[in-house]
Design an enzyme around this catalytic site. Structure first.
Site, PDB file in Angstrom:
ATOM      1  N   TYR A  65     128.634  15.495   7.684  1.00 21.85           N
ATOM      2  CA  TYR A  65     127.275  14.963   7.914  1.00 21.85           C
ATOM      3  C   TYR A  65     126.814  15.294   9.340  1.00 21.85           C
ATOM      4  O   TYR A  65     126.959  14.480  10.257  1.00 21.85           O
ATOM      5  CB  TYR A  65     127.280  13.445   7.740  1.00 21.85           C
ATOM      6  CG  TYR A  65     127.693  12.951   6.371  1.00 21.85           C
ATOM      7  CD1 TYR A  65     127.000  13.325   5.218  1.00 21.85           C
ATOM      8  CD2 TYR A  65     128.770  12.083   6.230  1.00 21.85           C
ATOM      9  CE1 TYR A  65     127.382  12.854   3.971  1.00 21.85           C
ATOM     10  CE2 TYR A  65     129.155  11.604   4.979  1.00 21.85           C
ATOM     11  CZ  TYR A  65     128.459  11.993   3.855  1.00 21.85           C
ATOM     12  OH  TYR A  65     128.830  11.525   2.622  1.00 21.85           O
ATOM     13  N   TRP A  69     121.820  10.002  10.244  1.00 20.98           N
ATOM     14  CA  TRP A  69     121.515   9.284   8.990  1.00 20.98           C
ATOM     15  C   TRP A  69     121.023   7.889   9.341  1.00 20.98           C
ATOM     16  O   TRP A  69     121.534   7.256  10.289  1.00 20.98           O
ATOM     17  CB  TRP A  69     122.772   9.174   8.119  1.00 20.98           C
ATOM     18  CG  TRP A  69     122.809  10.167   6.990  1.00 20.98           C
ATOM     19  CD1 TRP A  69     122.501   9.933   5.687  1.00 20.98           C
ATOM     20  CD2 TRP A  69     123.186  11.543   7.065  1.00 20.98           C
ATOM     21  NE1 TRP A  69     122.657  11.078   4.947  1.00 20.98           N
ATOM     22  CE2 TRP A  69     123.076  12.083   5.763  1.00 20.98           C
ATOM     23  CE3 TRP A  69     123.588  12.394   8.098  1.00 20.98           C
ATOM     24  CZ2 TRP A  69     123.357  13.409   5.449  1.00 20.98           C
ATOM     25  CZ3 TRP A  69     123.874  13.719   7.806  1.00 20.98           C
ATOM     26  CH2 TRP A  69     123.756  14.220   6.500  1.00 20.98           C
ATOM     27  N   TRP A  71     120.820   4.521   7.829  1.00 15.20           N
ATOM     28  CA  TRP A  71     121.570   3.252   7.931  1.00 15.20           C
ATOM     29  C   TRP A  71     122.897   3.443   8.641  1.00 15.20           C
ATOM     30  O   TRP A  71     123.400   2.517   9.280  1.00 15.20           O
ATOM     31  CB  TRP A  71     121.650   2.501   6.597  1.00 15.20           C
ATOM     32  CG  TRP A  71     122.456   3.015   5.454  1.00 15.20           C
ATOM     33  CD1 TRP A  71     122.750   4.311   5.167  1.00 15.20           C
ATOM     34  CD2 TRP A  71     123.073   2.222   4.412  1.00 15.20           C
ATOM     35  NE1 TRP A  71     123.476   4.374   4.003  1.00 15.20           N
ATOM     36  CE2 TRP A  71     123.694   3.114   3.514  1.00 15.20           C
ATOM     37  CE3 TRP A  71     123.138   0.863   4.131  1.00 15.20           C
ATOM     38  CZ2 TRP A  71     124.377   2.686   2.375  1.00 15.20           C
ATOM     39  CZ3 TRP A  71     123.826   0.432   3.004  1.00 15.20           C
ATOM     40  CH2 TRP A  71     124.428   1.330   2.137  1.00 15.20           C
ATOM     41  N   ASP A  72     123.444   4.647   8.583  1.00 14.64           N
ATOM     42  CA  ASP A  72     124.658   4.908   9.383  1.00 14.64           C
ATOM     43  C   ASP A  72     124.402   4.578  10.848  1.00 14.64           C
ATOM     44  O   ASP A  72     125.188   3.879  11.509  1.00 14.64           O
ATOM     45  CB  ASP A  72     125.047   6.388   9.301  1.00 14.64           C
ATOM     46  CG  ASP A  72     125.623   6.759   7.951  1.00 14.64           C
ATOM     47  OD1 ASP A  72     124.842   6.886   7.000  1.00 14.64           O
ATOM     48  OD2 ASP A  72     126.855   6.910   7.851  1.00 14.64           O
ATOM     49  N   TYR A 117     125.599  21.936   6.158  1.00 16.97           N
ATOM     50  CA  TYR A 117     125.134  20.844   5.285  1.00 16.97           C
ATOM     51  C   TYR A 117     124.111  21.375   4.276  1.00 16.97           C
ATOM     52  O   TYR A 117     123.270  22.209   4.600  1.00 16.97           O
ATOM     53  CB  TYR A 117     124.483  19.728   6.103  1.00 16.97           C
ATOM     54  CG  TYR A 117     124.012  18.579   5.226  1.00 16.97           C
ATOM     55  CD1 TYR A 117     124.919  17.626   4.779  1.00 16.97           C
ATOM     56  CD2 TYR A 117     122.685  18.482   4.824  1.00 16.97           C
ATOM     57  CE1 TYR A 117     124.501  16.588   3.952  1.00 16.97           C
ATOM     58  CE2 TYR A 117     122.256  17.452   3.992  1.00 16.97           C
ATOM     59  CZ  TYR A 117     123.175  16.500   3.553  1.00 16.97           C
ATOM     60  OH  TYR A 117     122.770  15.486   2.734  1.00 16.97           O
ATOM     61  N   GLN A 138     116.088   5.102   3.316  1.00 16.86           N
ATOM     62  CA  GLN A 138     117.446   4.577   3.098  1.00 16.86           C
ATOM     63  C   GLN A 138     117.416   3.069   3.326  1.00 16.86           C
ATOM     64  O   GLN A 138     116.433   2.542   3.867  1.00 16.86           O
ATOM     65  CB  GLN A 138     118.445   5.281   4.042  1.00 16.86           C
ATOM     66  CG  GLN A 138     119.605   5.891   3.293  1.00 16.86           C
ATOM     67  CD  GLN A 138     120.648   6.557   4.170  1.00 16.86           C
ATOM     68  OE1 GLN A 138     120.543   6.594   5.385  1.00 16.86           O
ATOM     69  NE2 GLN A 138     121.675   7.088   3.532  1.00 16.86           N
ATOM     70  N   ASP A 198     124.794   6.943  -3.569  1.00 16.12           N
ATOM     71  CA  ASP A 198     124.385   8.128  -4.311  1.00 16.12           C
ATOM     72  C   ASP A 198     124.779   8.174  -5.791  1.00 16.12           C
ATOM     73  O   ASP A 198     123.945   8.394  -6.645  1.00 16.12           O
ATOM     74  CB  ASP A 198     124.959   9.388  -3.653  1.00 16.12           C
ATOM     75  CG  ASP A 198     124.631   9.477  -2.171  1.00 16.12           C
ATOM     76  OD1 ASP A 198     124.113   8.503  -1.609  1.00 16.12           O
ATOM     77  OD2 ASP A 198     124.892  10.537  -1.578  1.00 16.12           O
ATOM     78  N   TYR A 384     133.566   7.970  -4.440  1.00  9.92           N
ATOM     79  CA  TYR A 384     132.361   7.635  -3.662  1.00  9.92           C
ATOM     80  C   TYR A 384     131.836   6.233  -4.004  1.00  9.92           C
ATOM     81  O   TYR A 384     132.494   5.256  -3.706  1.00  9.92           O
ATOM     82  CB  TYR A 384     131.352   8.750  -3.931  1.00  9.92           C
ATOM     83  CG  TYR A 384     130.417   9.122  -2.785  1.00  9.92           C
ATOM     84  CD1 TYR A 384     130.799   9.064  -1.463  1.00  9.92           C
ATOM     85  CD2 TYR A 384     129.123   9.566  -3.075  1.00  9.92           C
ATOM     86  CE1 TYR A 384     129.916   9.440  -0.444  1.00  9.92           C
ATOM     87  CE2 TYR A 384     128.243   9.956  -2.068  1.00  9.92           C
ATOM     88  CZ  TYR A 384     128.644   9.886  -0.752  1.00  9.92           C
ATOM     89  OH  TYR A 384     127.774  10.261   0.244  1.00  9.92           O
ATOM     90  N   TRP A 385     130.716   6.106  -4.704  1.00 12.97           N
ATOM     91  CA  TRP A 385     130.161   4.768  -4.962  1.00 12.97           C
ATOM     92  C   TRP A 385     130.472   4.252  -6.362  1.00 12.97           C
ATOM     93  O   TRP A 385     129.841   3.334  -6.840  1.00 12.97           O
ATOM     94  CB  TRP A 385     128.643   4.771  -4.718  1.00 12.97           C
ATOM     95  CG  TRP A 385     128.318   4.887  -3.253  1.00 12.97           C
ATOM     96  CD1 TRP A 385     128.047   6.033  -2.563  1.00 12.97           C
ATOM     97  CD2 TRP A 385     128.261   3.828  -2.285  1.00 12.97           C
ATOM     98  NE1 TRP A 385     127.825   5.753  -1.234  1.00 12.97           N
ATOM     99  CE2 TRP A 385     127.942   4.412  -1.039  1.00 12.97           C
ATOM    100  CE3 TRP A 385     128.447   2.447  -2.349  1.00 12.97           C
ATOM    101  CZ2 TRP A 385     127.800   3.665   0.136  1.00 12.97           C
ATOM    102  CZ3 TRP A 385     128.303   1.695  -1.183  1.00 12.97           C
ATOM    103  CH2 TRP A 385     127.982   2.304   0.037  1.00 12.97           C
ATOM    104  N   GLU A 428     135.723   7.085   5.568  1.00 16.46           N
ATOM    105  CA  GLU A 428     134.358   6.784   5.098  1.00 16.46           C
ATOM    106  C   GLU A 428     134.390   5.627   4.085  1.00 16.46           C
ATOM    107  O   GLU A 428     133.536   4.749   4.103  1.00 16.46           O
ATOM    108  CB  GLU A 428     133.783   8.054   4.454  1.00 16.46           C
ATOM    109  CG  GLU A 428     132.340   7.951   4.004  1.00 16.46           C
ATOM    110  CD  GLU A 428     131.830   9.261   3.402  1.00 16.46           C
ATOM    111  OE1 GLU A 428     132.643  10.198   3.213  1.00 16.46           O
ATOM    112  OE2 GLU A 428     130.615   9.347   3.131  1.00 16.46           O
TER     113      GLU A 428
END
Ligand code: DGY
Length: 461
Positions: A65, A69, A71-72, A117, A138, A198, A384-385, A428
């Site tokens: 990344y 970003w 919210w990061d 990216y 976001q 995502d 991931y999510w 992460e």
């Protein structure tokens, strides 16, 4: 933990024997003596934040990344505030350098093009701001973070607050006008990337209705940095790209995309995070004596309970995403379902059920909090999510639970975040069954959450 918005809860109203009363009456005492290993991790976390620094902003992690970003960066600001409050304010200011004329704070601020990216600025072709950005937003944690920073040091924070306040107002207004379908109160996301989650199963049904035919050929870069088994599938990526192409064709007309686009799902994550942010923004408006703004925020908050009603699923005993095109609710429980407390929503009749659902999920996961129900067939512990635990969501959920007196569950989630980081490092995200790290390493927001919340040294401060 930073400033809690403590709520007074009437135990009798909730009812004896509820999960709430059990939790509230048996709060554990945190240890106040940090061990040497924790101090070593504090130093490591600080180094990660410094290493990922890129001028006035912080990369989530190098390689995977390479930009700022949304919210990061805001979570990173909470970590930075532990040792450099001015730098924390700068992190917020740089995010808003990419704010669009229509108020949107974009999900990625590109500034430069980095071939490592995909999809970069030439694919998004979003021109709403002076800087190149992506075309969606976001989860809006910024106002809550700004309130936290301000309350640490109101005197030095006042000038930052005055500058940022109108920008925050404009962004919240954008959500409340551009991401709400007529008469609705819950906030829609029009791209899974806008939710920050995502490939959550929350989007599966709506994404299946997006026809990816005709997308331009492309090469993914993410799977060159991270094991493909930990990332979204190609079928999902095709659809992500289709939605970017659609947005681009509309000239990033956000109202049109929400009303007519191929994907619009009411998201409990963004809805609850914005609700909390609205409450914090109102507190900031009153500090600045901006009565008109406070009244405008009241008109947004007026719909809060209606939004929660819309997202509540009696069948699942949890808040759930709901496809605005088909009016169908998601069929599994995501971790963001438990952000209702953080949002300031507590309906006793529902809370009893919600707490049972949360307890069931906590019992099924050795390391809390899985992003998706481990007992659901779509759960995948490393992808991931679709299952992994994320330090930032843990922080938000735990903060809300603590504010409402669910201390045991709040501390379980915090303690598990600590254990995962101790066991595996600053990844992460983490496998909630084994605690193994996954995704990018040396990750800025995980380091930030350690510093401001998960590290035992925060107990001692
Ligand atoms: C990515 O590129 O994987 C990001 O999650 C999009 O925000």
């Amino acid at each position: 933990m930073s400033r809690p918005n403590a709520k007074s809860i009437d135990l009798d109203e909730i009812g004896p024997g509820s999960a709430f009363s059990r939790d509230a009456l048996s709060s554990p005492k945190p240890s106040t003596v940090p061990e040497p290993r924790s101090l070593e991790l504090d130093r490591r976390a600080l180094t990660i934040l410094r290493q990922n620094e890129w001028g006035g902003y912080t990369l989530p992690t190098r390689g995977l990344y390479p930009y700022q970003w949304n919210w990061d960066s805001m979570f990173v600001a909470l970590g930075l505030a532990e040792f450099d409050l001015d730098r924390a304010w700068t992190e917020v200011e740089t995010l808003f350098e990419g704010q669009w004329a229509n108020g949107m704070a974009a999900h990625i601020v590109f500034r430069q093009d980095d071939p490592s990216y995909f999809p970069g600025p030439s694919i998004w072709r979003a021109e709403g701001s002076e800087l190149p950005t992506s075309g969606c937003s976001q989860p809006p944690v910024a106002s809550t973070v700004v309130r936290d920073l301000y309350e640490r040091e109101p005197v030095s924070g006042r000038a930052y607050l005055e500058k940022l306040f109108p920008k925050l107002m404009a962004w919240h207004r954008w959500f409340h006008t551009m991401r709400v379908i007529s008469g609705g109160a819950a906030i829609a996301v029009t791209h899974p990337w806008e939710s920050g989650r995502d490939n959550s199963p929350d989007w599966d049904a709506a994404l299946a209705n997006v026809d990816p035919a005709g997308i331009a050929p492309y090469t993914r870069r993410d799977t060159g940095h991270v094991d493909a088994a930990m990332r979204p599938t190609s079928a999902e990526y095709d659809r992500y790209l289709k939605l970017v192409e659609y947005g681009r064709q509309t000239g990033w007309d956000h109202a049109h995309i929400t009303r007519e686009g191929p994907f619009a799902v009411a998201d409990p994550g963004v809805t609850f995070i914005l609700m909390r942010a609205d409450r914090d923004l109102k507190a900031l408006a009153l500090i600045l004596d901006k009565q008109d703004s406070a009244h405008e925020i009241d008109t947004w908050l007026y719909h809060a309970e209606e939004a929660a009603d819309y997202l509540w699923s009696e069948t699942m005993g949890a808040y759930a995403a709901r496809d605005l095109r088909t009016d169908k609710a998601a069929t599994g429980v995501s971790s963001v379902a438990f952000l209702s407390y953080y949002a300031g929503i507590s309906v006793p009749r529902r809370d009893a059920k919600l707490q049972v659902t949360l307890q069931r999920i906590l019992d099924a996961a050795p390391y809390a909090l899985p992003s998706f129900d481990p007992e659901h067939p779509r759960f995948d512990s490393r992808r991931y999510w679709r299952g992994p635990a994320w330090a930032v969501v843990n922080y938000l959920v735990s903060r809300g639970l603590a504010e409402y007196g669910f201390i045991l569950k709040a501390e379980r989630i915090r303690g598990d975040t600590r254990r995962m980081i101790r066991k595996s490092g600053f990844f992460e995200y983490f496998d909630p069954i084994t605690g193994a790290g996954a995704g990018g390493d040396d990750f800025a927001w995980t380091a930030a959450m350690w510093l401001c919340w998960a590290s035992p040294t925060t107990d001692a401060s």
